[in-house]
Design a protein around this motif. Structure first.
Motif, PDB file in Angstrom:
ATOM      1  N   LYS A 130       0.834  -1.213   0.000  1.00  8.03           N
ATOM      2  CA  LYS A 130       0.000   0.000   0.000  1.00  8.03           C
ATOM      3  C   LYS A 130       0.865   1.258   0.000  1.00  8.03           C
ATOM      4  CE  LYS A 130      -3.677   2.305   2.611  1.00  8.03           C
ATOM      5  NZ  LYS A 130      -2.970   3.571   2.885  1.00  8.03           N
ATOM      6  N   GLU A 131       1.932   1.225   0.807  1.00  5.39           N
ATOM      7  CA  GLU A 131       2.819   2.394   0.897  1.00  5.39           C
ATOM      8  C   GLU A 131       3.428   2.715  -0.460  1.00  5.39           C
ATOM      9  OE1 GLU A 131       7.018   3.705   3.110  1.00  5.39           O
ATOM     10  OE2 GLU A 131       5.999   1.838   3.680  1.00  5.39           O
ATOM     11  N   TYR A 132       3.820   1.682  -1.209  1.00  5.46           N
ATOM     12  CA  TYR A 132       4.453   1.897  -2.509  1.00  5.46           C
ATOM     13  C   TYR A 132       3.449   1.921  -3.647  1.00  5.46           C
ATOM     14  CZ  TYR A 132       8.375   0.417   0.412  1.00  5.46           C
ATOM     15  OH  TYR A 132       9.282   0.297   1.438  1.00  5.46           O
ATOM     16  N   ASP A 133       2.150   1.707  -3.324  1.00  6.16           N
ATOM     17  CA  ASP A 133       1.068   1.757  -4.316  1.00  6.16           C
ATOM     18  C   ASP A 133       1.353   0.827  -5.496  1.00  6.16           C
ATOM     19  OD1 ASP A 133      -1.404   2.611  -5.210  1.00  6.16           O
ATOM     20  OD2 ASP A 133      -0.556   4.191  -6.452  1.00  6.16           O
ATOM     21  N   VAL A 134       1.798  -0.396  -5.201  1.00  8.11           N
ATOM     22  CA  VAL A 134       2.116  -1.353  -6.254  1.00  8.11           C
ATOM     23  C   VAL A 134       0.852  -2.112  -6.647  1.00  8.11           C
ATOM     24  CG1 VAL A 134       4.465  -1.625  -5.418  1.00  8.11           C
ATOM     25  CG2 VAL A 134       2.698  -3.201  -4.645  1.00  8.11           C
ATOM     26  N   SER A 135       0.913  -2.797  -7.778  1.00  6.40           N
ATOM     27  CA  SER A 135      -0.191  -3.637  -8.215  1.00  6.40           C
ATOM     28  C   SER A 135      -0.218  -4.891  -7.346  1.00  6.40           C
ATOM     29  CB  SER A 135      -0.021  -4.010  -9.692  1.00  6.40           C
ATOM     30  OG  SER A 135      -0.055  -2.852 -10.499  1.00  6.40           O
ATOM     31  N   LEU A 136      -1.301  -5.059  -6.620  1.00  7.18           N
ATOM     32  CA  LEU A 136      -1.383  -6.091  -5.597  1.00  7.18           C
ATOM     33  C   LEU A 136      -2.640  -6.919  -5.790  1.00  7.18           C
ATOM     34  CD1 LEU A 136      -0.479  -7.281  -2.768  1.00  7.18           C
ATOM     35  CD2 LEU A 136      -1.885  -5.467  -1.749  1.00  7.18           C
ATOM     36  N   VAL A 137      -2.528  -8.223  -5.541  1.00  3.60           N
ATOM     37  CA  VAL A 137      -3.682  -9.111  -5.513  1.00  3.60           C
ATOM     38  C   VAL A 137      -3.484 -10.049  -4.330  1.00  3.60           C
ATOM     39  CG1 VAL A 137      -2.566 -10.657  -7.162  1.00  3.60           C
ATOM     40  CG2 VAL A 137      -5.003 -10.855  -6.780  1.00  3.60           C
ATOM     41  N   THR A 138      -4.557 -10.358  -3.615  1.00  4.32           N
ATOM     42  CA  THR A 138      -4.446 -11.252  -2.466  1.00  4.32           C
ATOM     43  C   THR A 138      -5.218 -12.540  -2.739  1.00  4.32           C
ATOM     44  OG1 THR A 138      -6.403 -10.467  -1.276  1.00  4.32           O
ATOM     45  CG2 THR A 138      -4.348  -9.247  -0.961  1.00  4.32           C
ATOM     46  N   VAL A 139      -4.690 -13.608  -2.164  1.00  5.59           N
ATOM     47  CA  VAL A 139      -5.328 -14.922  -2.288  1.00  5.59           C
ATOM     48  C   VAL A 139      -5.545 -15.482  -0.892  1.00  5.59           C
ATOM     49  CG1 VAL A 139      -5.125 -17.274  -3.181  1.00  5.59           C
ATOM     50  CG2 VAL A 139      -4.230 -15.347  -4.516  1.00  5.59           C
ATOM     51  N   LEU A 140      -6.802 -15.763  -0.566  1.00  2.00           N
ATOM     52  CA  LEU A 140      -7.145 -16.391   0.706  1.00  2.00           C
ATOM     53  C   LEU A 140      -7.259 -17.883   0.437  1.00  2.00           C
ATOM     54  CD1 LEU A 140      -7.784 -15.687   3.638  1.00  2.00           C
ATOM     55  CD2 LEU A 140     -10.188 -15.492   2.991  1.00  2.00           C
ATOM     56  N   ASP A 141      -6.282 -18.630   0.885  1.00  2.00           N
ATOM     57  CA  ASP A 141      -6.135 -20.033   0.511  1.00  2.00           C
ATOM     58  C   ASP A 141      -6.648 -20.960   1.610  1.00  2.00           C
ATOM     59  OD1 ASP A 141      -5.357 -22.160  -1.047  1.00  2.00           O
ATOM     60  OD2 ASP A 141      -3.260 -22.117  -0.416  1.00  2.00           O
ATOM     61  N   ARG A 142      -6.994 -22.190   1.187  1.00  2.00           N
ATOM     62  CA  ARG A 142      -7.365 -23.251   2.117  1.00  2.00           C
ATOM     63  C   ARG A 142      -8.534 -22.840   3.020  1.00  2.00           C
ATOM     64  NH1 ARG A 142      -1.287 -25.350   3.757  1.00  2.00           N
ATOM     65  NH2 ARG A 142      -0.760 -26.150   1.709  1.00  2.00           N
ATOM     66  N   VAL A 143      -9.580 -22.324   2.408  1.00  2.94           N
ATOM     67  CA  VAL A 143     -10.762 -21.894   3.164  1.00  2.94           C
ATOM     68  C   VAL A 143     -11.791 -23.019   3.178  1.00  2.94           C
ATOM     69  CG1 VAL A 143     -12.541 -20.141   3.392  1.00  2.94           C
ATOM     70  CG2 VAL A 143     -10.334 -19.538   2.356  1.00  2.94           C
ATOM     71  N   PRO A 144     -12.148 -23.527   4.350  1.00  2.81           N
ATOM     72  CA  PRO A 144     -13.169 -24.572   4.422  1.00  2.81           C
ATOM     73  C   PRO A 144     -14.491 -24.109   3.806  1.00  2.81           C
ATOM     74  CG  PRO A 144     -12.011 -24.361   6.511  1.00  2.81           C
ATOM     75  CD  PRO A 144     -11.584 -23.205   5.675  1.00  2.81           C
ATOM     76  N   HIS A 145     -15.185 -24.988   3.100  1.00  2.00           N
ATOM     77  CA  HIS A 145     -16.410 -24.624   2.393  1.00  2.00           C
ATOM     78  C   HIS A 145     -17.446 -24.028   3.335  1.00  2.00           C
ATOM     79  CE1 HIS A 145     -15.434 -26.352  -1.542  1.00  2.00           C
ATOM     80  NE2 HIS A 145     -14.858 -27.350  -0.892  1.00  2.00           N
ATOM     81  N   GLN A 146     -17.551 -24.554   4.535  1.00  2.17           N
ATOM     82  CA  GLN A 146     -18.620 -24.141   5.429  1.00  2.17           C
ATOM     83  C   GLN A 146     -18.426 -22.736   5.992  1.00  2.17           C
ATOM     84  OE1 GLN A 146     -16.629 -26.709   5.751  1.00  2.17           O
ATOM     85  NE2 GLN A 146     -15.904 -27.057   7.850  1.00  2.17           N
ATOM     86  N   VAL A 147     -17.208 -22.171   5.877  1.00  2.00           N
ATOM     87  CA  VAL A 147     -16.962 -20.826   6.426  1.00  2.00           C
ATOM     88  C   VAL A 147     -16.444 -19.862   5.354  1.00  2.00           C
ATOM     89  CG1 VAL A 147     -16.547 -21.639   8.785  1.00  2.00           C
ATOM     90  CG2 VAL A 147     -14.628 -21.496   7.164  1.00  2.00           C
ATOM     91  N   VAL A 148     -16.633 -20.201   4.096  1.00  2.00           N
ATOM     92  CA  VAL A 148     -16.109 -19.355   3.027  1.00  2.00           C
ATOM     93  C   VAL A 148     -16.647 -17.935   3.141  1.00  2.00           C
ATOM     94  CG1 VAL A 148     -16.187 -18.913   0.549  1.00  2.00           C
ATOM     95  CG2 VAL A 148     -15.613 -21.181   1.374  1.00  2.00           C
ATOM     96  N   SER A 149     -17.961 -17.799   3.280  1.00  2.00           N
ATOM     97  CA  SER A 149     -18.581 -16.469   3.299  1.00  2.00           C
ATOM     98  C   SER A 149     -18.109 -15.655   4.496  1.00  2.00           C
ATOM     99  CB  SER A 149     -20.100 -16.590   3.311  1.00  2.00           C
ATOM    100  OG  SER A 149     -20.554 -17.242   2.147  1.00  2.00           O
ATOM    101  N   GLU A 150     -18.069 -16.280   5.668  1.00  2.00           N
ATOM    102  CA  GLU A 150     -17.713 -15.562   6.880  1.00  2.00           C
ATOM    103  C   GLU A 150     -16.247 -15.131   6.870  1.00  2.00           C
ATOM    104  OE1 GLU A 150     -17.965 -13.730  10.575  1.00  2.00           O
ATOM    105  OE2 GLU A 150     -19.483 -14.320   9.117  1.00  2.00           O
TER     106      GLU A 150
END
Length: 534
Positions: A207-227
């Motif tokens: 954020k400080e350097y304002d670079v092109s960023l993408v995040t990946v939230l990995d290994r999320v159990p199906h039952q809590v994906v939304s939360e």
């Protein structure tokens, strides 16, 4: 649409700025020094590994570096995006030691040379073959393994980086360097660790350097994906990163057991996004320009911060130097006063003088005088060093081994001073021999006697008159004045040389650090030139 400015003048200004940053040194342990060193290293990595190469070669493929914490599933994600196992994935941590770059075969030439990451050795082939190619003692963390795959679209390269929180220090350092070389930062975290401090440190840097960023939230159990996705999104929004593209990868058996390959559907959305950034001219230009301009804009605060740290280094070095010079100047002045007062002609030396010439030979008198002069010099140097030690103990910049373990042990100082006073005696005796040669051979006194008398005259203070009279009786008034003047200058020269040499020896560790005032102005000047060219 913002585009990259690749004018030669801008590149020249950027190269000059890079050299000034590389030349900056922060060796003294003052407040903020460790941060300044880290900031300098990070900035150099961004300049060398990304900004300068990108400005010089805007047509080079986009480099997406996949980084994250230990066990986040980076290698599995890269393998799944490629469609085959190119990076080692498994349950043992840390798995990734040698970073792996994967590109289309047509783009191989962009990365086989030293255009980006010039400090890393290039190797090709599977990991088991790469391990055999390493030289004995070669650090696998300083090796970049390059793979090609037709499944990677032309114009895009994926780089699987070591863990940013690895237990291996070299891996952590390299992970930071690799991320600094990226057009796109792909930060991977897990449903269990998305609130950990380490990935958020990297996100805040992005954020400080304002670079092109993408995040990946990995290994999320199906039952809590939304939360979990909602909570993670709220954290990103609170950090000012709510606009960052965010992808979720579900928890699957392949990820749970380190199989290294997920179904294509699990990473389809991320792959589609990356392909779009590569193949859409506007999106590609935006990605490159945003990251490049973000780093360029960050220089407006980072360069003055480095300049301030450089100024703090010089101020600390000046305080240390002043303490040494002040201590030695004060003791030097006291030494001159004690010589004038005849302190040397005391104790055993005074007894020898009173017994001379009946019960004391000229050589014995000279021995005691030389010994007394050496003791006086050693006392002055020791007192000066004690003053320095007292002053430096109050100075945080001196709290390091090179200042505590200075080459000033009493034995070493005594040896050097002993050599100096013996040389002084030898030259004094040569002066006496020259003066005696001018006299009639029949009445010429013993040169050693003349040397003993002139040494006594120089070192006896108020008793000098008696020694001077005896000297004049032997070589005449004119010769006595001439010899005493020459020998007096010689004594002052030797005393000054000893004190100067010991002062310089005490300053040598500090001088070796080469902390100068110029870097502060040079860093600001380099930034000013770059700003004008922009």
């Amino acid at each position: 649409m913002v585009t990259l400015d690749v004018r030669p003048q801008l590149l020249d200004a950027l190269s000059a700025l890079r050299d000034r940053v590389a030349a900056a040194r922060f060796p003294l342990p003052v407040a903020g020094a460790s941060r300044a060193r880290a900031n300098r290293d990070e900035l150099l990595a961004q300049l060398d590994d990304y900004l300068v190469p990108r400005l010089r070669e805007p047509g080079a493929p986009l480099l997406a570096v996949v980084g994250g914490s230990t066990g986040a599933g980076k290698s599995t994600l890269v393998n799944s995006l490629v469609g085959r196992r190119v990076s080692e994935a498994g349950v043992l941590r840390p798995t990734t030691r040698t970073p792996v770059l994967v590109c289309h075969p047509e783009d191989h030439h962009w990365f086989s040379g030293m255009r980006v990451l010039p400090d890393l050795t290039r190797v090709w082939g599977p990991r088991r073959e790469v391990d055999d190619l390493l030289l004995p003692g070669e650090n696998p963390a300083r090796v970049l393994r390059i793979e090609t795959a037709d499944s990677v679209p032309p114009g895009l390269a994926l780089l699987d980086a070591p863990d940013i929180d690895s237990l291996v220090a070299d891996n952590r350092v390299l992970a930071a360097e690799l991320i600094c070389a990226a057009d796109i930062w792909v930060m991977v975290t897990t449903a269990a660790r998305y609130a950990d401090a380490v990935p958020w440190h990297m996100l805040r840097a992005a954020k400080e350097y304002d670079v092109s960023l993408v995040t990946v939230l990995d290994r999320v159990p199906h039952q809590v994906v939304s939360e979990v996705s909602r909570q993670y999104g709220a954290l990103l929004t609170k950090a000012g990163l709510g606009h960052v593209p965010r992808f979720t990868v579900p928890e699957l058996p392949e990820s749970a057991w380190g199989g290294g390959l997920l179904p294509a559907s699990a990473v389809a959305s991320l792959r589609t996004w990356l392909v779009h950034q590569t193949q859409d001219p506007a999106a590609r230009a935006h990605v490159m320009a945003r990251t490049a301009h973000g780093i360029l804009d960050s220089l407006n605060s980072r360069m003055p911060e480095l300049a301030g740290a450089a100024a703090a280094q010089h101020a600390a070095a000046l305080r240390l130097t002043t303490a040494v010079e002040g201590a030695y100047d004060k003791e030097h002045a006291r030494l001159r006063g004690r010589l004038q007062a005849g302190t040397v002609l005391a104790g055993d030396a005074l007894k020898r003088w009173r017994a001379f010439p009946l019960d004391c030979t000229p050589g014995e008198l000279l021995d005691t005088l030389v010994e007394g002069l050496g003791a006086l010099l050693l006392c002055a140097v020791t007192a000066a060093d004690e003053r320095v030690d007292t002053a430096w103990r109050r100075e945080p910049a001196a709290r390091s081994a090179e200042f505590v373990d200075h080459d000033g042990a009493t034995e070493s100082v005594g040896h050097r001073i002993g050599l100096a006073v013996r040389r002084w005696r030898r030259e004094l005796e040569e002066y006496a021999e020259e003066e005696v040669r001018e006299l009639d051979r029949g009445t010429a006194p013993d040169p050693e006697t003349v040397a003993a008398l002139v040494a006594t005259a120089l070192l006896s203070g108020r008793r000098a008159r008696t020694a001077g009279e005896k000297l004049a009786q032997r070589i005449g008034a004119q010769g006595a004045v001439r010899l005493r003047d020459r020998s007096g200058r010689l004594l002052i020269d030797y005393v000054n040389r000893v004190m100067h040499a010991e002062r310089e020896r005490r300053l040598a560790p500090l001088d070796a650090l080469e902390v100068h005032p110029e870097p502060q102005a040079e860093l600001i000047a380099a930034l000013s030139v770059l700003q004008k060219e922009r």
